[in-house]
Every structure is written in structure tokens, then in C-alpha cells.
Design a protein around this motif. Structure first.
Motif, short mmCIF file in Angstrom:
data_model
loop_
_atom_site.label_atom_id
_atom_site.label_comp_id
_atom_site.label_asym_id
_atom_site.label_seq_id
_atom_site.Cartn_x
_atom_site.Cartn_y
_atom_site.Cartn_z
N PRO A 236 -8.74 -7.66 -7.16
CA PRO A 236 -7.92 -8.82 -6.81
C PRO A 236 -6.42 -8.55 -6.91
O PRO A 236 -5.65 -9.15 -6.17
CB PRO A 236 -8.37 -9.89 -7.80
CG PRO A 236 -9.18 -9.21 -8.83
CD PRO A 236 -9.69 -7.94 -8.25
N ASP A 237 -6.02 -7.63 -7.81
CA ASP A 237 -4.58 -7.36 -7.92
C ASP A 237 -4.02 -6.71 -6.65
O ASP A 237 -2.81 -6.65 -6.46
CB ASP A 237 -4.29 -6.45 -9.12
CG ASP A 237 -4.12 -7.27 -10.39
OD1 ASP A 237 -3.72 -8.44 -10.28
OD2 ASP A 237 -4.40 -6.76 -11.48
N ASP A 238 -4.91 -6.19 -5.78
CA ASP A 238 -4.45 -5.63 -4.51
C ASP A 238 -4.17 -6.72 -3.50
O ASP A 238 -3.63 -6.45 -2.43
CB ASP A 238 -5.53 -4.71 -3.91
CG ASP A 238 -5.69 -3.46 -4.74
OD1 ASP A 238 -4.79 -3.17 -5.55
OD2 ASP A 238 -6.71 -2.77 -4.57
N GLN A 239 -4.55 -7.93 -3.83
CA GLN A 239 -4.50 -8.99 -2.83
C GLN A 239 -3.55 -10.12 -3.22
O GLN A 239 -2.96 -10.75 -2.37
CB GLN A 239 -5.91 -9.53 -2.65
CG GLN A 239 -6.15 -10.22 -1.35
CD GLN A 239 -7.61 -10.52 -1.17
OE1 GLN A 239 -8.48 -9.70 -1.46
NE2 GLN A 239 -7.89 -11.70 -0.71
N LEU A 240 -3.44 -10.37 -4.51
CA LEU A 240 -2.63 -11.49 -4.97
C LEU A 240 -1.19 -11.03 -5.12
O LEU A 240 -0.92 -10.05 -5.79
CB LEU A 240 -3.16 -11.99 -6.32
CG LEU A 240 -4.64 -12.34 -6.32
CD1 LEU A 240 -5.05 -12.82 -7.70
CD2 LEU A 240 -4.93 -13.41 -5.30
N PHE A 241 -0.26 -11.72 -4.50
CA PHE A 241 1.13 -11.30 -4.57
C PHE A 241 2.06 -12.40 -5.03
O PHE A 241 3.15 -12.14 -5.48
CB PHE A 241 1.59 -10.79 -3.20
CG PHE A 241 1.77 -11.90 -2.22
CD1 PHE A 241 3.02 -12.47 -2.06
CD2 PHE A 241 0.69 -12.41 -1.51
CE1 PHE A 241 3.18 -13.53 -1.19
CE2 PHE A 241 0.86 -13.46 -0.65
CZ PHE A 241 2.10 -14.02 -0.48
N ALA A 242 1.63 -13.66 -4.89
CA ALA A 242 2.56 -14.76 -5.17
C ALA A 242 2.57 -15.09 -6.66
O ALA A 242 1.72 -14.65 -7.42
CB ALA A 242 2.18 -15.99 -4.35
N ALA A 243 3.57 -15.87 -7.05
CA ALA A 243 3.76 -16.15 -8.48
C ALA A 243 2.72 -17.13 -9.02
O ALA A 243 2.30 -17.02 -10.16
CB ALA A 243 5.16 -16.66 -8.73
N THR A 244 2.32 -18.11 -8.20
CA THR A 244 1.33 -19.05 -8.69
C THR A 244 0.08 -19.03 -7.80
O THR A 244 0.12 -18.55 -6.67
CB THR A 244 1.84 -20.51 -8.71
OG1 THR A 244 1.93 -20.99 -7.38
CG2 THR A 244 3.18 -20.62 -9.39
N VAL A 245 -1.00 -19.56 -8.35
CA VAL A 245 -2.29 -19.57 -7.64
C VAL A 245 -2.19 -20.34 -6.33
O VAL A 245 -2.56 -19.85 -5.26
CB VAL A 245 -3.37 -20.18 -8.56
CG1 VAL A 245 -4.64 -20.47 -7.78
CG2 VAL A 245 -3.64 -19.25 -9.73
N ALA A 246 -1.64 -21.57 -6.40
CA ALA A 246 -1.56 -22.40 -5.19
C ALA A 246 -0.71 -21.71 -4.12
O ALA A 246 -1.04 -21.74 -2.94
CB ALA A 246 -0.99 -23.77 -5.52
N GLN A 247 0.38 -21.08 -4.55
CA GLN A 247 1.24 -20.41 -3.59
C GLN A 247 0.49 -19.26 -2.92
O GLN A 247 0.59 -19.06 -1.71
CB GLN A 247 2.48 -19.85 -4.28
CG GLN A 247 3.47 -20.93 -4.67
CD GLN A 247 4.78 -20.36 -5.15
OE1 GLN A 247 4.82 -19.25 -5.66
NE2 GLN A 247 5.84 -21.12 -5.01
#
Lengths: 250, 301
Positions: free
Chosen positions: B91-102
Motif C-alpha cells: 500500500p505504501d507504493d500507492q498512497l501519497f496524500a497526507a490524509t485518507v480522504a484526500q
């Protein structure tokens, strides 16, 4: 850094519009710059600390911890401001009352200003700065860099930590020369992994329609004029008190 | 028969440097299925998945959407990726934004949706994975399992027809796996076709409708789960062991001809039921005592 981040995301004022925090903080900062520091700076520092601890509910210890490092630099540097070198009659080193006063003013100013910044970073998470930066006209590319660096700092910090633990477990730091070698290997490894990570992230983002711009929804934070006015009134009162008390002093 | 939703025909791919990853590979994904691409680690499953959403372009062969060869221009790729959502293993390869909703809002915004619609999509995706309470959390403070669900929500918010997941259960504990599979089941129930890669024979057996057996860059066989995983010869060629449940069931009913036509158990519960039926529990001492409450249990002592 972890602690700052934690409090920024969990304090009581987290959900407030960032301008409600930024404008009073800038107000306090300008007070310290333009009014006599001897009386104003302590009031500003008290105001910032009160807002951080009483207002936002950040533990006093966290505030002290954030300010400890800059404070140490200030205290280390201040004595040198008080000392004057004279070259007119040969060479002499001396302590002058004027120099002492300068050192005191500078230290107080810097301390108060640090307090204002500490208030800001302890109460406002990064995600809230982005809309402000955008409005201030910072280029999108720069903002995206900030966002990605912020996100990846934690990913790589974790990897660096585990990597170091693994090296320690195999006696990689048992001697100075081995330690240097291990640090070098770890850094090289992290660079490679950063490249691989970037490639995979590109794939992940492309799968969600990435077209060169990292658009996300801005957090919805209604601006409360009431709270902003209250904050600015506080700043005004501090300025008034600092100015009146400092009127007699040179 | 109508054309499959997504298919690969004669796919071949080699990495720069000549390492062959896929060789004459055929695969067909029918709508409404839960398909496992089952094979050992390092056999090229991820490379195959990256072909299924157009990330990689095959050297030979083609990927077909609704029976038509997929194109690789910008517009075609956008449409392709809207229909086929890809969730990476890490998942760290995919998540880039500061918050979940963003982070979840990224995909819908790229679809060009207006903001109210994006909000709706974000809420819907978070709800589907039961993580609405995480909406305003900082991404880096989540647990691995939570990150995994956020990564899936981020793809789900684009409302794909097919969700392709790379090793979705890797790194999760039993509770995390159960939680994730329940979420995927809900998505499947709502009409999403699921394709996932795994090296876990037991997971594929318990959970997939259909299995594609993957070995050294090609699909050895594709078909109904029980048929493929009951085929010893095929499994041996793929260097995989048959599912434990299946082996136990076979051992249990080796001499019972009347059991032959019953479907084999697909879950732990079904196997336990079979065991209980085969070996009815003998009454224990406490059962006997409980059955005769009027007798003083200490009278004989």
C-alpha cells in the motif's frame, strides 16, 4: 519530528481553519519585531504558549521539547553578542553594557518568535497548509514535492530504522570504521529503494488516472470570523500592553 | 458465448535485458467472477497483472476488453483504467496524500468529476471497506491492514468493473484477512468482478470461483476452482500442493462410495461438519452426568 507531527494531527484546534492560526501567529511575530522586546517578547511568548497548551491542548512538555533545541542555540550564541571587539587602540575584547542589552533583546526576540512558530507547527497538520500555499501562489510542482516528501519521509524513516537495526544485529556498528561503512551501505541501499519505490508509485498512481498532477480534495474547514477576530484581539492586547510597558525604556 | 470482459491472448513479455516474464499466455475473465491467479512467488504474476490495466505493453499477443484488442493511446488507457482497477501489493507504493480522504479523492478527481460527486464517491468507497472513521487520519499513522484497505478504497472510488488485486492478503494476520475478504465479498455481491493473484492454495480454494494456474510466465490451466485444484497432474506441473481441505476430504471418504457425488468441503466449517458426520461424538462423562441430573454424582464415592 514524530512528536510534532502527532500533536499537529491530534490537537483540539486541528479542525480549525488554518488562517485562524496563521494570522494571529503572524501578528504576534510582527509585535516581537516592531515593539520593544524587553516587555513585548515575554508577553508574546506567554500568549503563544497559552494558546498552544490551554487552547489547543498540546502538552506543555511537547512545547518545551520543540523549543529546547533552538533555545540551546540561542543561549550558546547570546554571550558572543554581548562581547565587543575593538581595533581602534590596538586590539581589545570587552563587555559593554550596550552589547549586553543587544544580546538580551536579540535573545528575547528570537525566543518569542520561536514560540510563535512552535504554536503553528504544533497545531496545524501539513494537509492544511497546502490550500494556503496554493492561494499564496506557490507553484503546483513545488506543493506536490512538499506533499510527496512529507509522505515518503515516514516510509523511508521506517526503512532506515529497520535497516540500521538489522545492521546493528550483525555488529555493523561495533567499531568506528565498521560503523562508517555500514552507514554508507545503508544510504546506498536507501537510494536504490527510493528509485524502485518511485517507479512502483508511478504505476500505482497511473492506475488511478495520474496525468501529471496530484489533485486531491482540500479539507473542508469553514473559517470562523469570530474566532479569527478573538485571536487578533488577543494579539492587539498583547501589543498594547507590551508597547505601554515599554514606553519608558530606551 | 459472449466475449469475456477482459482477456489475454498469446501474451509475451520480456524485461529489458531479455529476462522473459510471460510466454504465450492466455487468460479470460468473465463478468461477475472471483478469479484467483495462483502461482509461486516470482513466477511473473505481478507482471501479468500490470498487463491487465495497460501498465505494460506485451511484446507479442494482445489484451482484449469486451473482445476487442485494447489500444494504448492516452484516452484508451484512461478508459481502460477506469474499468479495470489495479491495487498493488504494497500500500505504501500507492498512497501519497497526507490524509485518507484526500488519497481516496485522487482517482475520482482524475475522472474529472465535480467536487460534490467526488465527496460522494469518497464516502461510498470508505463505507464499502468500513473505514469511514479513518477519513481524516494521517496516512502514515495507519496500520498495515488499514493502509491496505485505504489503497483498495482509492481504486474502488473510481467504480471499476473489474478489481485486480496483487496478493491482497499478503502481510495480514488472520483477523485482517477475514476483514479484507468480507469487504471483497461485499464488493463482489455489489457486482464487481474480482481478479487477485496469490501463492496461497488454501485461499484460492476457499474463496475463488475460478482459478488460473500460473507457472513460469504462463497459465497452465484455467477453470472452476474444484476442477483445477483437484487436478493432481496440473498442480504438480505448477509445483503446488493440493489444498489441505481437499486432501483431507479425499482421505476421509476413500472407502465411502456414496460420498463420491457430494461436493468437497470448501471451508473449515464444512470440513468439520463432514468430520462430525463421519465420526459422531461419543458421549463424554460430563454429558452422561448432565443427562442424569437426579442422581447424586458423589453418592458412590
Amino acid at each position: 519530528m514524530r512528536a510534532i507531527d502527532h500533536h499537529a494531527w491530534t490537537n483540539r484546534w486541528r479542525d480549525r481553519h488554518p488562517a485562524e492560526k496563521l494570522l494571529p501567529a503572524l501578528g504576534l511575530l510582527s509585535l516581537t519585531l516592531f515593539l520593544p522586546p524587553l516587555t513585548t517578547a515575554p508577553l508574546v511568548l506567554a500568549g503563544a504558549a497559552l494558546a498552544t497548551v490551554r487552547g489547543a491542548g498540546v502538552p506543555l512538555r511537547a512545547l518545551v521539547a520543540v523549543m529546547a533545541a533552538p533555545l540551546a542555540f540561542l543561549l550558546a550564541g547570546a554571550p558572543f553578542l554581548a562581547i565587543s571587539l575593538r581595533f581602534d587602540e590596538g586590539f581589545s575584547v570587552g563587555f559593554s553594557p550596550a552589547g549586553g542589552r543587544l544580546a538580551l533583546d536579540a535573545t528575547l526576540r528570537a525566543l518569542a518568535a520561536t514560540g510563535c512558530l512552535a504554536f503553528l507547527i504544533l497545531t496545524t497538520p501539513l494537509a492544511d497548509w497546502v490550500p494556503l500555499l496554493r492561494r499564496a501562489g506557490v507553484p503546483t510542482g513545488v506543493i506536490e514535492l512538499i506533499l510527496l516528501i512529507y509522505r515518503l519521509i515516514f516510509v523511508f524513516a521506517e526503512r532506515a530504522l529497520t535497516g540500521r537495526r538489522a545492521q546493528v544485529a550483525r555488529l555493523g556498528y561495533s567499531r568506528l570504521d565498521r560503523g562508517l561503512r555500514s552507514v554508507g551501505l545503508l544510504a546506498g541501499n536507501l537510494f536504490q529503494r527510493a528509485l524502485a519505490q518511485a517507479r512502483r508509485m508511478e504505476i500505482g498512481l497511473a492506475a488511478r488516472g495520474y496525468d501529471g498532477e496530484l489533485r486531491v480534495l482540500a479539507p473542508a474547514r469553514p473559517l470562523s470570523w469570530l474566532r479569527l477576530m478573538a485571536g487578533m484581539t488577543g494579539v492587539g492586547l498583547i501589543g498594547l500592553a507590551g508597547g505601554l510597558l515599554g514606553r519608558g525604556s530606551p | 458465448m459472449s466475449a469475456p470482459l477482459l482477456a489475454a491472448r498469446g501474451l509475451e513479455y520480456a524485461y529489458p535485458g531479455g529476462i522473459v516474464a510471460l510466454r504465450t499466455l492466455d487468460l479470460a475473465v468473465e463478468p461477475g467472477r472471483k478469479m484467483a491467479i495462483l502461482g509461486p512467488n516470482g513466477s511473473g504474476k505481478t507482471t501479468l497483472l500490470l498487463h491487465l490495466n495497460g501498465t505494460y505493453r506485451p511484446v507479442r499477443g494482445e489484451v482484449l476488453l469486451d473482445g476487442r484488442p485494447a489500444a494504448y493511446d492516452r484516452r484508451a488507457l484512461d478508459e481502460w483504467r477506469r474499468r479495470v482497477g489495479l491495487v498493488l501489493q504494497e500500500p505504501d507504493d500507492q498512497l501519497f496524500a497526507a490524509t485518507v480522504a484526500q488519497d481516496v479523492s485522487f482517482g475520482p478527481l482524475n475522472l474529472g468529476l465535480p467536487e460534490p460527486a467526488v465527496h460522494e464517491r469518497v464516502g461510498e468507497a470508505l463505507e464499502a471497506l468500513r473505514i469511514a472513521h479513518l477519513a481524516d487520519r494521517a496516512t502514515h499513522t495507519l496500520s498495515f491492514g488499514q493502509k491496505k484497505r485505504v489503497a483498495i478504497a482509492g481504486v474502488l472510488a473510481m467504480r471499476p468493473e473489474i478489481l485486480v488485486l496483487d496478493e491482497p492478503t499478503a502481510g495480514l494476520d488472520a483477523h485482517g484477512v477475514a476483514h479484507l475478504l468480507a469487504a471483497l465479498n461485499r464488493l463482489h455481491g455489489a457486482g464487481t468482478t474480482l481478479v487477485f493473484s496469490t501463492h496461497d492454495v488454501e485461499l484460492a480454494y476457499a474463496w475463488a470461483d475460478e482459478v488460473a494456474l500460473f507457472h513460469e510466465g504462463t497459465v497452465l490451466g484455467q477453470g472452476e476452482t474444484t476442477a483445477v485444484l483437484g487436478n493432481r497432474e496440473l498442480l504438480e506441473r505448477a509445483r503446488l500442493r493440493p489444498p489441505l481441505l481437499l486432501e483431507m476430504a479425499e482421505a476421509l471418504r476413500a472407502n465411502e462410495s456414496e460420498d463420491r457425488h457430494r461436493p468437497p468441503p470448501r471451508s473449515r466449517e464444512a470440513l468439520l461438519a463432514m468430520l462430525r458426520e463421519r465420526f459422531p461424538a461419543r458421549p463424554t462423562k460430563s454429558d452422561l452426568l448432565a443427562a442424569a441430573p437426579d442422581q447424586d454424582r458423589y453418592s458412590g464415592a
